[in-house]
Design a protein around this motif. Structure first.
Motif, short mmCIF file in Angstrom:
data_model
loop_
_atom_site.label_atom_id
_atom_site.label_comp_id
_atom_site.label_asym_id
_atom_site.label_seq_id
_atom_site.Cartn_x
_atom_site.Cartn_y
_atom_site.Cartn_z
N LEU A 199 0.84 -1.20 0.00
CA LEU A 199 0.00 0.00 0.00
C LEU A 199 0.88 1.26 0.00
N TRP A 200 0.74 2.04 -1.07
CA TRP A 200 1.56 3.25 -1.22
C TRP A 200 0.83 4.48 -0.72
N ASP A 201 1.54 5.29 0.07
CA ASP A 201 0.98 6.53 0.59
C ASP A 201 1.54 7.69 -0.23
N GLY A 202 0.66 8.38 -0.93
CA GLY A 202 1.09 9.44 -1.83
C GLY A 202 1.69 10.65 -1.13
N ASP A 203 1.33 10.89 0.12
CA ASP A 203 1.85 12.07 0.82
C ASP A 203 3.29 11.87 1.29
N THR A 204 3.62 10.66 1.70
CA THR A 204 4.96 10.40 2.21
C THR A 204 5.85 9.67 1.20
N GLY A 205 5.23 9.08 0.16
CA GLY A 205 5.99 8.27 -0.78
C GLY A 205 6.44 6.96 -0.19
N GLN A 206 5.85 6.56 0.93
CA GLN A 206 6.27 5.38 1.67
C GLN A 206 5.28 4.23 1.48
N ARG A 209 -5.13 -0.97 -6.64
CA ARG A 209 -6.22 0.02 -6.63
C ARG A 209 -5.81 1.23 -5.78
N VAL A 210 -5.19 0.98 -4.64
CA VAL A 210 -4.75 2.08 -3.78
C VAL A 210 -3.69 2.91 -4.50
N LEU A 211 -2.77 2.24 -5.20
CA LEU A 211 -1.73 2.95 -5.94
C LEU A 211 -2.37 3.87 -6.99
N LEU A 212 -3.32 3.35 -7.74
CA LEU A 212 -4.03 4.15 -8.74
C LEU A 212 -4.73 5.33 -8.08
N ASP A 213 -5.51 5.06 -7.04
CA ASP A 213 -6.30 6.11 -6.41
C ASP A 213 -5.43 7.21 -5.81
N GLU A 214 -4.30 6.84 -5.25
CA GLU A 214 -3.39 7.84 -4.67
C GLU A 214 -2.82 8.74 -5.77
N HIS A 215 -2.45 8.15 -6.90
CA HIS A 215 -1.92 8.98 -7.99
C HIS A 215 -3.01 9.87 -8.58
N LEU A 216 -4.22 9.36 -8.69
CA LEU A 216 -5.32 10.20 -9.19
C LEU A 216 -5.59 11.35 -8.23
N ARG A 217 -5.53 11.07 -6.93
CA ARG A 217 -5.74 12.13 -5.93
C ARG A 217 -4.69 13.22 -6.08
N VAL A 242 -6.53 -0.57 -20.80
CA VAL A 242 -5.45 -0.48 -19.81
C VAL A 242 -5.92 -1.00 -18.46
N ALA A 243 -4.99 -1.53 -17.69
CA ALA A 243 -5.23 -1.93 -16.30
C ALA A 243 -3.92 -1.75 -15.54
N VAL A 244 -4.01 -1.64 -14.23
CA VAL A 244 -2.82 -1.50 -13.38
C VAL A 244 -2.52 -2.86 -12.75
N GLY A 245 -1.25 -3.27 -12.78
CA GLY A 245 -0.90 -4.55 -12.19
C GLY A 245 0.60 -4.75 -12.13
N SER A 246 1.01 -5.96 -11.76
CA SER A 246 2.43 -6.26 -11.55
C SER A 246 3.07 -6.81 -12.81
N GLU A 247 4.37 -6.59 -12.91
CA GLU A 247 5.14 -7.02 -14.08
C GLU A 247 5.14 -8.54 -14.23
N LYS A 248 5.19 -9.26 -13.11
CA LYS A 248 5.27 -10.72 -13.15
C LYS A 248 4.12 -11.31 -13.96
N GLU A 265 7.34 -1.28 -6.15
CA GLU A 265 6.61 -1.35 -4.90
C GLU A 265 7.26 -2.33 -3.93
N ARG A 266 6.97 -2.12 -2.66
CA ARG A 266 7.47 -3.00 -1.60
C ARG A 266 6.31 -3.90 -1.14
N TYR A 267 6.52 -5.20 -1.27
CA TYR A 267 5.51 -6.17 -0.85
C TYR A 267 6.00 -6.79 0.45
N GLU A 268 5.23 -6.58 1.54
CA GLU A 268 5.74 -6.93 2.87
C GLU A 268 4.69 -7.65 3.72
N LEU A 269 5.19 -8.34 4.74
CA LEU A 269 4.35 -9.08 5.67
C LEU A 269 4.26 -8.31 6.97
#
Length: 330
Positions: free
Chosen positions: A150-157, A217-225, A258-264, A280-284
């Motif tokens: 989950l990417w946060d557009g305000d912090t880039g984290q 979806r969160v990545l898309l929505d943050e960039h649109l915001r 078009v759709a948003v998704g992972s390279e794999k 992106e960082r995928y974490e547990l």
């Protein structure tokens, strides 16, 4: 004349990353819809999407005997060459109750299989829901391991801001799994020259979206915001797909531009190109108070093992250089 958009059993197997015989088993069990054209079995993309959506509705806390899991819960990846599988189980028993790893990437299927066969691991169930819902399930105590990208557009984290917001009052540990590239799935040759987030507001472009709560979806929505664009102004924004595979397949078949998704996934679906946009960082995420659980200790040991890393060395789309590192505590 047969519908050109019809899917064969092999198409479905490729989308779900399972064996073709498993598709036929799903039909016998009544877990996936299909139809016949003469003697041939065919599927619609909607049948596959409905199956994925239903599989995500498995309740993580449900009691499922080890030998009676549905095909949805069984790890779909090949069993790895883990030395401990040939050794007797430790006398140390896993805690009572289920141990559930939540998330959608196939890495988690392989990980749950390793945990189950580790000397001090035990049964590891899987719940196939997106990042946002994964963290809320951890908050309510329904699962033990959440996954997030989950990417946060305000912090880039990635992830840390969401863990702090969605797990209030809970001390958590974030463990790195992999870096992945996120971007656009477009038709082969990118005929509409879609290269930036701002292109999505063009009137000649139709997209297919991911479900609410998914990391993409969160990545898309943050960039649109950040661009000041309302999702409702984009053609196809309200149309949701339940996985990267179905989103990519829809683009490949001309159902969207078009759709948003992972390279794999882009490497596994014919007829599309991938436009890289962001790593992106995928974490547990686990509760800090659960770090002493045998399964979580087993999980950490597995993530840091050469045997587990070797499973993904030859698979494109994964950067495993930081795998197993504890990146933050909240």
């Amino acid at each position: 004349m047969e519908n050109q958009n019809a899917l064969t059993a092999q198409d479905v197997a490729d989308l779900l990353k399972i064996a073709k015989n498993t598709v036929y088993e799903l039909i016998k069990r009544g877990e996936i819809n299909s139809y016949k054209v003469g003697r041939k079995i065919r599927f619609t993309l909607g049948d596959v999407e409905d199956y994925i959506a239903r599989s995500k509705n498995i309740q993580p806390g449900a009691q499922v005997p080890s030998g009676q899991r549905s095909l949805v819960e069984r790890p779909q990846a090949q069993e790895a060459d883990w030395e401990a599988r040939r050794q007797p189980k430790s006398n140390q028993e896993a805690p009572a109750g289920n141990f559930v790893i939540c998330g959608q990437d196939i890495m988690l299927d392989v990980l749950s299989n390793y945990v189950e066969h580790h000397p001090y691991g035990g049964p590891a169930l899987r719940s196939y829901i997106g990042s946002y819902n994964s963290l809320t399930a951890l908050y309510f105590g329904d699962i033990q391991v959440a996954s997030a990208h989950l990417w946060d557009g305000d912090t880039g984290q990635y992830n840390v801001p969401y863990v702090r917001r969605l797990l209030p009052g809970i001390r958590a540990v974030i463990i790195h799994l992999t870096n992945r590239m996120q971007g656009f799935y477009v038709a082969k040759g990118n005929p509409k020259n879609i290269t930036t987030w701002a292109d999505l507001k063009r009137q000649d472009i139709t997209m297919i979206n991911r479900e609410k709560g998914a990391g993409s979806r969160v990545l898309l929505d943050e960039h649109l915001r950040l661009l000041g664009i309302y999702g409702s102004s984009i053609k196809g924004y309200s149309r949701e797909s339940q996985s990267h595979f179905t989103a990519a397949s829809t683009v490949a078949r001309g159902g969207a531009d078009v759709a948003v998704g992972s390279e794999k996934v882009a490497r596994q679906v014919d007829g599309i190109d991938f436009i890289p946009l962001q790593k992106e960082r995928y974490e547990l995420v686990v509760r800090k108070e659960d770090m002493g659980m045998p399964q979580i200790q087993a999980m950490l040991e597995i993530l840091r093992s050469e045997a587990f890393r070797m499973e993904f060395m030859g698979i494109g789309g994964y950067d495993i250089s930081e795998m197993g590192n504890i990146v933050a505590e909240t």
